[in-house]
Design an enzyme around this catalytic site. Structure first.
Site, mmCIF file in Angstrom:
data_model
loop_
_atom_site.group_PDB
_atom_site.id
_atom_site.type_symbol
_atom_site.label_atom_id
_atom_site.label_comp_id
_atom_site.label_asym_id
_atom_site.label_seq_id
_atom_site.Cartn_x
_atom_site.Cartn_y
_atom_site.Cartn_z
ATOM 1 N N THR A 1 0.816 -1.216 0.000
ATOM 2 C CA THR A 1 0.000 0.000 0.000
ATOM 3 C C THR A 1 0.852 1.270 0.000
ATOM 4 O O THR A 1 1.984 1.267 0.520
ATOM 5 C CB THR A 1 -0.897 -0.004 1.267
ATOM 6 O OG1 THR A 1 -1.491 1.271 1.421
ATOM 7 C CG2 THR A 1 -0.103 -0.306 2.537
ATOM 8 N N ASP A 2 0.262 2.354 -0.501
ATOM 9 C CA ASP A 2 0.944 3.658 -0.449
ATOM 10 C C ASP A 2 1.096 4.158 0.991
ATOM 11 O O ASP A 2 1.899 5.042 1.272
ATOM 12 C CB ASP A 2 0.195 4.710 -1.295
ATOM 13 C CG ASP A 2 -1.280 4.870 -0.946
ATOM 14 O OD1 ASP A 2 -1.746 4.278 0.049
ATOM 15 O OD2 ASP A 2 -1.974 5.606 -1.682
ATOM 16 N N TYR B 1 -1.864 0.065 11.164
ATOM 17 C CA TYR B 1 -2.055 -0.728 9.937
ATOM 18 C C TYR B 1 -0.866 -0.535 8.995
ATOM 19 O O TYR B 1 -0.269 -1.500 8.503
ATOM 20 C CB TYR B 1 -3.372 -0.332 9.236
ATOM 21 C CG TYR B 1 -3.362 -0.654 7.764
ATOM 22 C CD1 TYR B 1 -3.359 -1.979 7.330
ATOM 23 C CD2 TYR B 1 -3.314 0.358 6.801
ATOM 24 C CE1 TYR B 1 -3.307 -2.284 5.966
ATOM 25 C CE2 TYR B 1 -3.264 0.062 5.449
ATOM 26 C CZ TYR B 1 -3.261 -1.255 5.035
ATOM 27 O OH TYR B 1 -3.207 -1.549 3.704
ATOM 28 N N ASN C 1 -11.864 14.227 0.141
ATOM 29 C CA ASN C 1 -13.002 13.375 0.544
ATOM 30 C C ASN C 1 -14.339 14.086 0.382
ATOM 31 O O ASN C 1 -15.332 13.485 -0.010
ATOM 32 C CB ASN C 1 -12.834 12.928 1.997
ATOM 33 C CG ASN C 1 -11.638 12.007 2.169
ATOM 34 O OD1 ASN C 1 -11.211 11.352 1.211
ATOM 35 N ND2 ASN C 1 -11.096 11.943 3.372
HETATM 36 O O1 DAU Z 1 -4.164 3.978 0.404
HETATM 37 C C1 DAU Z 1 -4.377 2.609 0.342
HETATM 38 C C2 DAU Z 1 -5.170 2.223 1.550
HETATM 39 O O2 DAU Z 1 -6.497 2.694 1.346
HETATM 40 C C3 DAU Z 1 -5.194 0.732 1.838
HETATM 41 O O3 DAU Z 1 -3.892 0.300 2.112
HETATM 42 C C4 DAU Z 1 -6.090 0.465 3.051
HETATM 43 O O4 DAU Z 1 -6.167 -0.904 3.302
HETATM 44 C C5 DAU Z 1 -7.474 1.007 2.779
HETATM 45 O O5 DAU Z 1 -8.305 0.812 3.905
HETATM 46 C C6 DAU Z 1 -7.402 2.487 2.409
HETATM 47 O O6 DAU Z 1 -7.047 3.290 3.558
HETATM 48 P P1 DAU Z 1 -7.768 4.670 3.856
HETATM 49 O O7 DAU Z 1 -7.693 4.916 5.294
HETATM 50 O O8 DAU Z 1 -7.280 5.727 2.944
HETATM 51 O O9 DAU Z 1 -9.264 4.258 3.380
HETATM 52 P P2 DAU Z 1 -10.689 4.528 4.025
HETATM 53 O O10 DAU Z 1 -11.691 4.035 3.033
HETATM 54 O O11 DAU Z 1 -10.798 4.050 5.415
HETATM 55 O O12 DAU Z 1 -10.746 6.119 4.077
HETATM 56 C C7 DAU Z 1 -10.574 6.916 2.915
HETATM 57 C C8 DAU Z 1 -10.627 8.371 3.346
HETATM 58 O O13 DAU Z 1 -11.950 8.664 3.824
HETATM 59 C C9 DAU Z 1 -9.693 8.690 4.500
HETATM 60 O O14 DAU Z 1 -9.180 10.010 4.350
HETATM 61 C C10 DAU Z 1 -10.592 8.633 5.726
HETATM 62 C C11 DAU Z 1 -11.936 9.102 5.197
HETATM 63 N N1 DAU Z 1 -13.102 8.504 5.865
HETATM 64 C C12 DAU Z 1 -13.198 7.158 5.974
HETATM 65 C C13 DAU Z 1 -14.260 6.547 6.602
HETATM 66 C C14 DAU Z 1 -14.353 5.047 6.734
HETATM 67 C C15 DAU Z 1 -14.116 9.334 6.367
HETATM 68 O O15 DAU Z 1 -14.065 10.567 6.250
HETATM 69 N N2 DAU Z 1 -15.184 8.727 6.996
HETATM 70 C C16 DAU Z 1 -15.299 7.378 7.150
HETATM 71 O O16 DAU Z 1 -16.294 6.914 7.746
#
Ligand code: DAU
Length: 311
Positions: A93-94, A117, A216
């Site tokens: 992952t990045d 993580y 986001n």
């Molecule tokens: O960058 C690659 C990574 O992307 C992977 O290695 C990880 O396994 C994967 O979970 C993902 O990590 P992020 O933390 O970037 O993904 P997530 O979908 O959890 O969140 C994306 C963005 O959205 C991050 O800035 C946090 C924000 N977010 C996330 C959730 C779940 C929110 O604002 N509200 C939320 O409820």
């Protein structure tokens, strides 16, 4: 295919492939040498997609991440060495580079993980590099940006926001909503991984990124627009601890291998929204039970204290 079927695993996703004989499924853990040996016997190549992946969960409890992402990768590598596996692709992952303040990370950039993580993924990557150096296990490492597309678990940002919108719920956006991610459609990522698996050089790392980041808030607004819901459904809630602002990667090495992303973000997001609209039974099952409990405990208070977007 070896999978432990934890909360994130779902046999339904590959049922047709198993029934059609294209995938042989074995239930087991990558951290258990006996399971790994059973699954790896007779294989030419190993693709290690298995991981604990959700940042928020790693902030609550990091032990399972170390077990799967570090010990699990180590166990796979040890057995791969024993069995003389010809190619070992470590999916990473990045996040291992940590947050970027504008600079593009290359494969030689230092590792600066910003959460448990990401640190556990660094452990797996470093173990891969060590097994290449010590035992000449032909390891290649891919580091991808944020995936999205069909079948993604509803804990992740895009599926959570799409399904919450369909359910008539609020969208829990962290902090100021200006954190950025470089979204890659899952099929583009898979094509890149396949290319690295067949054409990549052993011992090398490959960054896989699209190179166009979106805040986001912009993605949340687009999801609402595509589903015809108002922006007031967005709630700005308490930020994720240690929340990485942005990840930016230079993926010219992938370009040199002949890879380019084929999907545009907006079109791919439209397709993804349509998939979740068409597969409501699937995500409602995933969202029930254990996930519902996690959602309620993790988000309830935060949503109550949150500020409606636009107020
Ligand atoms: O960058 C690659 C990574 O992307 C992977 O290695 C990880 O396994 C994967 O979970 C993902 O990590 P992020 O933390 O970037 O993904 P997530 O979908 O959890 O969140 C994306 C963005 O959205 C991050 O800035 C946090 C924000 N977010 C996330 C959730 C779940 C929110 O604002 N509200 C939320 O409820």
């Amino acid at each position: 295919m070896l999978d432990a079927l934890t909360y994130a695993g779902n046999l339904e996703n590959i049922a047709r492939l198993v029934e059609g004989g294209r995938v042989k499924f074995i239930k087991g853990s990558i951290a258990e040498a006996a399971d790994v040996k059973t699954a790896m016997k007779g294989c030419e190549a190993v693709f290690n997609f298995a991981a604990e992946t959700h940042v928020d969960r790693s902030i609550q409890e990091g032990g399972t991440f170390i077990k799967t992402d570090v010990l699990g990768t180590y166990t796979l590598l040890r057995v791969a060495h024993e069995l003389g596996i010809e190619r070992f692709v470590q999916i990473s992952t990045d996040e291992v580079y940590g947050s970027s303040s504008g600079e593009y990370f290359t494969e030689a950039s230092p590792l600066r993980p910003g959460n448990p993580y990401a640190a556990s993924k660094c452990g797996g990557d470093l173990m891969g590099a060590a097994f290449f150096n010590t035992f000449e296990v032909p390891v290649v490492i891919t580091r991808s940006s944020n995936n999205f597309g069909p079948y993604q678990h509803v804990e992740k940002f895009i599926p959570l926001f799409i399904t919450n919108t369909i359910e008539g719920k609020d969208l829990p956006l962290y902090g100021d909503g200006k954190h950025e991610r470089d979204w890659i459609y899952v099929e583009d990522n898979c094509a890149a991984i396949e290319l690295v698996g067949t054409q990549g050089t052993a011992g090398e790392i490959y960054n896989i990124a699209v190179g166009s980041s979106h805040p986001n808030i912009e993605v949340a607004e687009l999801i609402l627009e595509l589903l015809g819901a108002p922006k007031s459904r967005i709630k700005l809630i308490e930020d994720r601890k240690g929340h990485d602002r942005a990840y930016l990667m230079d993926s010219s090495k992938m370009g040199a291998l002949g890879w380019q992303p084929r999907h545009q973000f907006r079109n791919a997001l439209e397709k993804t929204v349509q998939w979740y609209k068409d597969n409501e039974d699937w995500w409602r099952r995933v969202k029930s039970g254990a996930f519902r409990e996690y959602y309620d405990t993790y988000y309830k208070e935060k949503l109550k204290k949150g500020k409606r977007y636009g107020d």
